[in-house]
Design a protein around this motif. Structure first.
Motif, PDB file in Angstrom:
ATOM      1  N   TRP A  59       0.821  -1.206   0.000  1.00  0.00           N
ATOM      2  CA  TRP A  59       0.000   0.000   0.000  1.00  0.00           C
ATOM      3  C   TRP A  59       0.859   1.262   0.000  1.00  0.00           C
ATOM      4  CZ3 TRP A  59      -4.700  -0.114  -1.563  1.00  0.00           C
ATOM      5  CH2 TRP A  59      -5.453  -1.275  -1.406  1.00  0.00           C
ATOM      6  N   TYR A 221       1.862  -9.650  -1.079  1.00  0.00           N
ATOM      7  CA  TYR A 221       0.728  -9.138  -0.316  1.00  0.00           C
ATOM      8  C   TYR A 221      -0.447 -10.107  -0.365  1.00  0.00           C
ATOM      9  CZ  TYR A 221      -3.296  -6.110   0.733  1.00  0.00           C
ATOM     10  OH  TYR A 221      -4.455  -5.588   1.246  1.00  0.00           O
ATOM     11  N   LEU A 233      -5.661  -3.469   7.834  1.00  0.00           N
ATOM     12  CA  LEU A 233      -6.008  -2.061   7.806  1.00  0.00           C
ATOM     13  C   LEU A 233      -6.895  -1.682   8.992  1.00  0.00           C
ATOM     14  CD1 LEU A 233      -6.688  -1.521   3.987  1.00  0.00           C
ATOM     15  CD2 LEU A 233      -4.726  -0.734   5.311  1.00  0.00           C
ATOM     16  N   LEU A 241       0.131   3.577   7.820  1.00  0.00           N
ATOM     17  CA  LEU A 241       0.161   3.592   6.362  1.00  0.00           C
ATOM     18  C   LEU A 241       0.033   5.008   5.819  1.00  0.00           C
ATOM     19  CD1 LEU A 241       0.215   2.142   3.667  1.00  0.00           C
ATOM     20  CD2 LEU A 241      -2.251   1.795   3.862  1.00  0.00           C
TER      21      LEU A 241
END
Length: 323
Positions: A59, A221, A233, A241
């Motif tokens: 990301w 990933y 997340l 992030l």
């Protein structure tokens, strides 16, 4: 972080006047760039219990790529032509330097402290010099060899935590070995990029290499999504992030390129060593890490090796110029 920069293939100074209109402003941009880069190590270490390393890596490069892409729109035609002509080479170089390198360091930070990582990353210029000797046939003098040996002894001291018996018992921290591998990958990236000599605007080239990093990090990933139980997340992950992708990613990349334009690659690259200091200070203030005696002993050997390489190389160069 060294996960972080575009090693350039031209070593010329664009202008003595920096982005802010003065050389001091140009150095300020470079120093701020490495402060942002140091923060990436802190964020990655802080969030490692909640966020898997390859999620952070994927990301980060994807968001940085998306932010920087519109900035280089004037170079789209040249970028497309380069991808068509040398797409595989871009994929390999960008994948090694901006994906594999980052992923390995993020994996290492799950087991090693950020302070140690920062000291190990200071080895990158020395590893680069050694690889350049074998890949680019660049000469290495006697003092460069001695300096390199001293620096590697410094890393060895850190890895065994000042206890040689740990090496005999193979009682090593795997995280530190992953970080050494990451430093090696970034050094290899630097040398391969130097050899490639891509004829493209520096920032546009960085965007292409970030795109290659996205493609390289994606399989890791996806595998991690299938095998790692940590939420990729959650709140902490999003906060970390957000930092590593924007201030520590896109903005840092952009500022580093600006500092190179003003200072030249050689002078801008020397500022890398400031990152190690920033990491140690931030790790103390934010993560509560403490400098240990073996950190100082190892760092002293690394600094001694760097001084031998930098100072005596410069002296030799000056003598050759006089001759």
């Amino acid at each position: 972080m060294a996960i972080h920069v575009l090693a350039v293939h031209r070593d010329t100074v664009g202008a003595e006047e920096g982005p802010g209109g003065s050389l001091a402003a140009a150095y300020s941009v470079g120093v701020f760039c490495w402060l942002l880069s140091a923060g990436v190590y802190i964020a990655a270490k802080w969030v490692s219990p909640e966020m898997p390393p390859w999620a952070l890596c994927f990301w980060r490069v994807l968001i940085a790529w998306a932010i920087l892409m519109p900035i280089v729109y004037r170079h789209f035609s040249a970028m497309i032509a380069l991808v068509r002509a040398r797409g595989l080479e871009l994929l390999v170089i960008g994948g090694i330097g901006l994906a594999i390198c980052q992923g390995l360091i993020f994996v290492g930070l799950e087991h090693a402290d950020a302070t140690t990582a920062g000291i190990i990353i200071a080895l990158i210029p020395i590893i680069t010099m050694i690889l350049a000797r074998f890949i680019l046939a660049e000469p290495m003098g006697r003092w460069q060899v001695i300096g390199s040996i001293l620096a590697f002894l410094g890393i060895l001291v850190i890895i065994v935590k000042g206890n040689p018996a740990a090496l005999l018992r193979l009682d090593l921290n795997p995280g530190e070995l992953w970080i050494v591998a990451g430093a090696f990958c970034f050094s290899l990236y630097t040398v391969l990029l130097r050899r490639a000599k891509f004829d493209l605007n520096r920032l546009a080239l960085l965007v292409l290499l970030l795109g290659a990093a996205v493609a390289t990090a994606l399989p890791f990933y996806l595998f991690e999504l299938a095998s790692d139980e940590r939420a990729a997340l959650n709140a902490s992950g999003l906060l970390a992030l957000g930092y590593v992708a924007i201030p520590g990613g896109a903005i840092m990349y952009y500022l580093f390129n600006r500092s190179i334009e003003a200072l030249g690659a050689a002078r801008a690259g020397v500022l890398l060593y400031i990152q190690t200091i920033f990491i140690a200070v931030l790790a103390y203030l934010i993560l509560g890490e403490q400098l240990q005696r073996y950190h100082l002993e190892g760092a002293a050997l690394i600094v001694a090796g760097l001084l031998l390489i930098i100072l005596l190389k410069s002296k030799a160069g000056a003598e050759m110029t006089k001759a």
